[in-house]
Design a protein around this motif. Structure first.
Motif, PDB file in Angstrom:
ATOM      1  N   PHE A   1      -6.974   0.803   3.430  1.00 62.05           N
ATOM      2  CA  PHE A   1      -6.697   0.148   2.149  1.00 62.05           C
ATOM      3  C   PHE A   1      -5.848  -1.118   2.287  1.00 62.05           C
ATOM      4  O   PHE A   1      -6.038  -2.072   1.515  1.00 62.05           O
ATOM      5  CB  PHE A   1      -6.037   1.133   1.180  1.00 62.05           C
ATOM      6  N   PRO A   2      -4.891  -1.206   3.222  1.00 60.54           N
ATOM      7  CA  PRO A   2      -4.146  -2.457   3.358  1.00 60.54           C
ATOM      8  C   PRO A   2      -5.023  -3.673   3.626  1.00 60.54           C
ATOM      9  O   PRO A   2      -4.659  -4.800   3.253  1.00 60.54           O
ATOM     10  CB  PRO A   2      -3.199  -2.170   4.532  1.00 60.54           C
TER      11      PRO A   2
ATOM     12  N   ASP B   1      -0.820  -7.651 -10.248  1.00 57.71           N
ATOM     13  CA  ASP B   1      -2.271  -7.454 -10.293  1.00 57.71           C
ATOM     14  C   ASP B   1      -2.691  -6.322  -9.360  1.00 57.71           C
ATOM     15  O   ASP B   1      -3.502  -5.449  -9.721  1.00 57.71           O
ATOM     16  CB  ASP B   1      -3.004  -8.724  -9.857  1.00 57.71           C
ATOM     17  N   ILE B   2      -2.159  -6.354  -8.153  1.00 48.65           N
ATOM     18  CA  ILE B   2      -2.548  -5.362  -7.147  1.00 48.65           C
ATOM     19  C   ILE B   2      -2.081  -3.968  -7.563  1.00 48.65           C
ATOM     20  O   ILE B   2      -2.801  -2.986  -7.367  1.00 48.65           O
ATOM     21  CB  ILE B   2      -1.991  -5.777  -5.775  1.00 48.65           C
ATOM     22  N   GLU B   3      -0.911  -3.889  -8.165  1.00 48.72           N
ATOM     23  CA  GLU B   3      -0.427  -2.604  -8.656  1.00 48.72           C
ATOM     24  C   GLU B   3      -1.360  -2.042  -9.725  1.00 48.72           C
ATOM     25  O   GLU B   3      -1.636  -0.838  -9.763  1.00 48.72           O
ATOM     26  CB  GLU B   3       0.984  -2.761  -9.214  1.00 48.72           C
TER      27      GLU B   3
ATOM     28  N   ALA C   1       0.819  -1.211   0.000  1.00 51.15           N
ATOM     29  CA  ALA C   1       0.000   0.000   0.000  1.00 51.15           C
ATOM     30  C   ALA C   1       0.852   1.259   0.000  1.00 51.15           C
ATOM     31  O   ALA C   1       0.441   2.297  -0.542  1.00 51.15           O
ATOM     32  CB  ALA C   1      -0.929   0.001   1.222  1.00 51.15           C
ATOM     33  N   HIS C   2       2.051   1.175   0.571  1.00 50.14           N
ATOM     34  CA  HIS C   2       2.917   2.343   0.637  1.00 50.14           C
ATOM     35  C   HIS C   2       3.973   2.365  -0.457  1.00 50.14           C
ATOM     36  O   HIS C   2       4.533   3.435  -0.756  1.00 50.14           O
ATOM     37  CB  HIS C   2       3.559   2.431   2.018  1.00 50.14           C
ATOM     38  N   ALA C   3       4.231   1.218  -1.071  1.00 49.57           N
ATOM     39  CA  ALA C   3       5.190   1.180  -2.178  1.00 49.57           C
ATOM     40  C   ALA C   3       4.533   1.558  -3.494  1.00 49.57           C
ATOM     41  O   ALA C   3       5.164   2.161  -4.366  1.00 49.57           O
ATOM     42  CB  ALA C   3       5.805  -0.210  -2.293  1.00 49.57           C
ATOM     43  N   TYR C   4       3.248   1.192  -3.652  1.00 50.69           N
ATOM     44  CA  TYR C   4       2.511   1.515  -4.866  1.00 50.69           C
ATOM     45  C   TYR C   4       1.706   2.791  -4.668  1.00 50.69           C
ATOM     46  O   TYR C   4       1.254   3.098  -3.561  1.00 50.69           O
ATOM     47  CB  TYR C   4       1.536   0.389  -5.226  1.00 50.69           C
ATOM     48  N   ILE C   5       1.499   3.515  -5.748  1.00 48.92           N
ATOM     49  CA  ILE C   5       0.534   4.613  -5.725  1.00 48.92           C
ATOM     50  C   ILE C   5      -0.864   4.009  -5.569  1.00 48.92           C
ATOM     51  O   ILE C   5      -1.195   3.026  -6.235  1.00 48.92           O
ATOM     52  CB  ILE C   5       0.615   5.422  -7.026  1.00 48.92           C
ATOM     53  N   ILE C   6      -1.658   4.559  -4.681  1.00 47.24           N
ATOM     54  CA  ILE C   6      -3.071   4.174  -4.604  1.00 47.24           C
ATOM     55  C   ILE C   6      -3.904   5.362  -5.083  1.00 47.24           C
ATOM     56  O   ILE C   6      -3.806   6.465  -4.540  1.00 47.24           O
ATOM     57  CB  ILE C   6      -3.500   3.756  -3.191  1.00 47.24           C
ATOM     58  N   THR C   7      -4.694   5.116  -6.121  1.00 47.46           N
ATOM     59  CA  THR C   7      -5.606   6.105  -6.666  1.00 47.46           C
ATOM     60  C   THR C   7      -7.036   5.701  -6.327  1.00 47.46           C
ATOM     61  O   THR C   7      -7.424   4.558  -6.559  1.00 47.46           O
ATOM     62  CB  THR C   7      -5.456   6.202  -8.195  1.00 47.46           C
ATOM     63  N   ASP C   8      -7.787   6.607  -5.776  1.00 47.25           N
ATOM     64  CA  ASP C   8      -9.202   6.377  -5.456  1.00 47.25           C
ATOM     65  C   ASP C   8     -10.026   7.288  -6.361  1.00 47.25           C
ATOM     66  O   ASP C   8      -9.848   8.507  -6.357  1.00 47.25           O
ATOM     67  CB  ASP C   8      -9.458   6.697  -3.988  1.00 47.25           C
ATOM     68  N   GLY C   9     -10.954   6.702  -7.108  1.00 45.70           N
ATOM     69  CA  GLY C   9     -11.685   7.458  -8.116  1.00 45.70           C
ATOM     70  C   GLY C   9     -12.690   8.440  -7.589  1.00 45.70           C
ATOM     71  O   GLY C   9     -13.165   9.293  -8.349  1.00 45.70           O
ATOM     72  N   HIS C  10     -13.010   8.397  -6.267  1.00 47.33           N
ATOM     73  CA  HIS C  10     -14.105   9.262  -5.829  1.00 47.33           C
ATOM     74  C   HIS C  10     -14.095   9.440  -4.317  1.00 47.33           C
ATOM     75  O   HIS C  10     -14.454   8.531  -3.566  1.00 47.33           O
ATOM     76  CB  HIS C  10     -15.452   8.672  -6.256  1.00 47.33           C
ATOM     77  N   VAL C  11     -13.709  10.626  -3.873  1.00 43.81           N
ATOM     78  CA  VAL C  11     -13.762  10.989  -2.459  1.00 43.81           C
ATOM     79  C   VAL C  11     -14.498  12.318  -2.342  1.00 43.81           C
ATOM     80  O   VAL C  11     -14.103  13.317  -2.948  1.00 43.81           O
ATOM     81  CB  VAL C  11     -12.357  11.092  -1.841  1.00 43.81           C
TER      82      VAL C  11
ATOM     83  N   LYS D   1      -2.274   8.861   4.859  1.00 41.93           N
ATOM     84  CA  LYS D   1      -0.893   8.395   4.899  1.00 41.93           C
ATOM     85  C   LYS D   1      -0.804   6.999   5.512  1.00 41.93           C
ATOM     86  O   LYS D   1      -0.049   6.138   5.041  1.00 41.93           O
ATOM     87  CB  LYS D   1      -0.028   9.381   5.687  1.00 41.93           C
ATOM     88  N   LYS D   2      -1.565   6.762   6.547  1.00 41.23           N
ATOM     89  CA  LYS D   2      -1.561   5.433   7.184  1.00 41.23           C
ATOM     90  C   LYS D   2      -2.026   4.359   6.210  1.00 41.23           C
ATOM     91  O   LYS D   2      -1.478   3.249   6.178  1.00 41.23           O
ATOM     92  CB  LYS D   2      -2.463   5.448   8.419  1.00 41.23           C
ATOM     93  N   GLY D   3      -3.033   4.689   5.403  1.00 42.98           N
ATOM     94  CA  GLY D   3      -3.583   3.706   4.466  1.00 42.98           C
ATOM     95  C   GLY D   3      -2.850   3.629   3.144  1.00 42.98           C
ATOM     96  O   GLY D   3      -3.141   2.745   2.334  1.00 42.98           O
TER      97      GLY D   3
END
Length: 406
Positions: free
Chosen positions: A368-369, A384-386, A41-51, A85-87
């Protein structure tokens, strides 16, 4: 230490040979699995489509100058800097949400501008923590600098009004996707929630809007639209599209707001992406039934005080096990992969937009983790997760940027 290097060291110590491994050892302890998930979760960029942070703040009469610190840490809502940041959340698309009532009262464009101003203000108030982003490359750069990117998508095309030039206006203001409508039909198209079917899909003006979005480089978002609108868009668009915060109708029969199997297949065939919504009623037929039963009760008891309604609501939801869970989110991801393939699914939580209906294990942006751990348990590879975390969305976003003619 470099984030990628930290990940590699941890994976080595845990006996994982490479990111391409597709299975996690059956003997891996749950704590080790969560450690891997947290590192991913911290090595990959996490993009969330809607917040829906901007509108949530607007409803509380938020003032950047006096209330800004709640953006860093708060017990309210689903999003703040500390929890993000935690997630491992790096690029939440800020929803510039325009309620359908503004289509009647006017003021949609003005509201959109004020919410965009708010997002810009956040990045100016905390430039070391937040930054705007209008391209995937800008997200990558912000990520390397340790900043959370705040790209923007406009939920409801109502601010365009009847003026096609407003499409380019909002691109220039930083909008990178537009959800064509929301809860009611508008000048562009029909909504999944509106049974009047004013246009039976896209309106003639809506067809021009889609073409103009293609031209200027704004992603078309087909969340909230009717089925006929979806197919009209797919027949018309020259570039892939997204569903920024939708789930699979397979699990919620009759709920048109989610996508049917044939729609998901078509989305995949056209290289698009569905971003799974975390709201329990989007995930689970049982949650929908509990919600509907609760609504029927409230409608039949209009004289209850607000406090009595709140108390009854919480008890009813708890007694009837309303909330879905992180496993069900993974079920939706599995279903999309089965129908369309791994390249066509991503995350579109709807945090701050679905109230307290969020599932167990994904109650806010710090969690997210938990989803990544569930995917690892199901045999998803690191690659896949990336893709789910960001690469699939970046592919569409970049394709739309590349096809733009301005």
């Amino acid at each position: 230490m470099n984030k990628a290097l930290t990940l590699l060291i941890l994976l080595f110590l845990l006996g994982c040979q490479s990111k391409e491994n597709s299975e996690t050892s059956a003997t891996t302890e749950a704590s080790d699995l969560m450690a891997i998930a947290d590192s991913l979760a911290h090595a990959y960029i996490i993009t969330d489509g809607h917040v829906d942070l901007p509108y949530r703040l607007k409803e509380t009469n938020f003032d950047l100058l006096t209330d800004g610190e709640i953006l860093l840490s708060t017990e309210e809502g689903d999003f703040d800097y500390e929890r993000a940041k935690k997630g491992g959340l790096d690029a939440p698309f800020m929803s510039i949400y325009i309620p359908a009532e503004y289509q009647v009262t006017g003021g949609a464009k003005e509201l959109a501008d004020s919410l965009i101003d708010m997002v810009e203000g956040i990045t100016k108030l905390y430039p070391e923590k937040f930054a705007l982003a209008v391209t995937p490359e800008e997200v990558r750069r912000n990520f390397t600098e340790g900043k959370i990117s705040l790209p923007m998508g406009m939920e409801n095309g109502a601010p365009i009004g009847d003026n096609l030039s407003n499409v380019e206006y909002f691109r220039n203001r930083g909008i990178r996707y537009i959800t064509l409508t929301h809860s009611k039909n508008n000048l562009i198209c029909d909504s999944s929630y509106d049974t009047t079917r004013l246009w039976n899909g896209l309106s003639p003006f809506g067809q021009e809007v889609v073409k103009e979005m293609n031209r200027v480089g704004i992603m078309v978002d087909i969340s909230h639209v009717s089925d006929s609108t979806f197919y009209d868009v797919m027949d018309l668009t020259d570039v892939p599209v997204i569903a920024s915060h939708s789930s699979c109708r397979h699990f919620t029969p009759g709920f048109e707001r989610n996508m049917a199997d044939d729609m998901i297949r078509r989305l995949g065939e056209e290289n698009g992406v569905i971003q799974i919504n975390f709201g329990s009623t989007f995930l689970d037929e049982h949650s929908q039934k509990v919600s509907n039963d609760l609504g029927d009760f409230m409608e039949s008891h209009p004289d209850l005080s607000d406090s009595a309604r709140d108390a009854y609501r919480q008890k009813f939801m708890t007694d009837n096990n309303f909330w879905s869970n992180v496993s069900k989110v993974a079920d939706h991801i599995d279903h999309v992969v089965e129908l369309a393939g791994i390249d066509h699914v991503a995350i579109g939580s709807d945090y701050d937009g679905v109230g307290d209906s969020l599932p167990v294990g994904l109650k806010d942006v710090s969690m997210f983790p938990n989803l990544i751990a569930e995917l690892l348990k199901r045999g998803y590879s690191y690659e896949d997760i990336e893709k789910i975390c960001y690469k699939n969305v970046f592919r569409v976003w970049q394709a739309v940027e590349d096809a733009a003619s301005i």
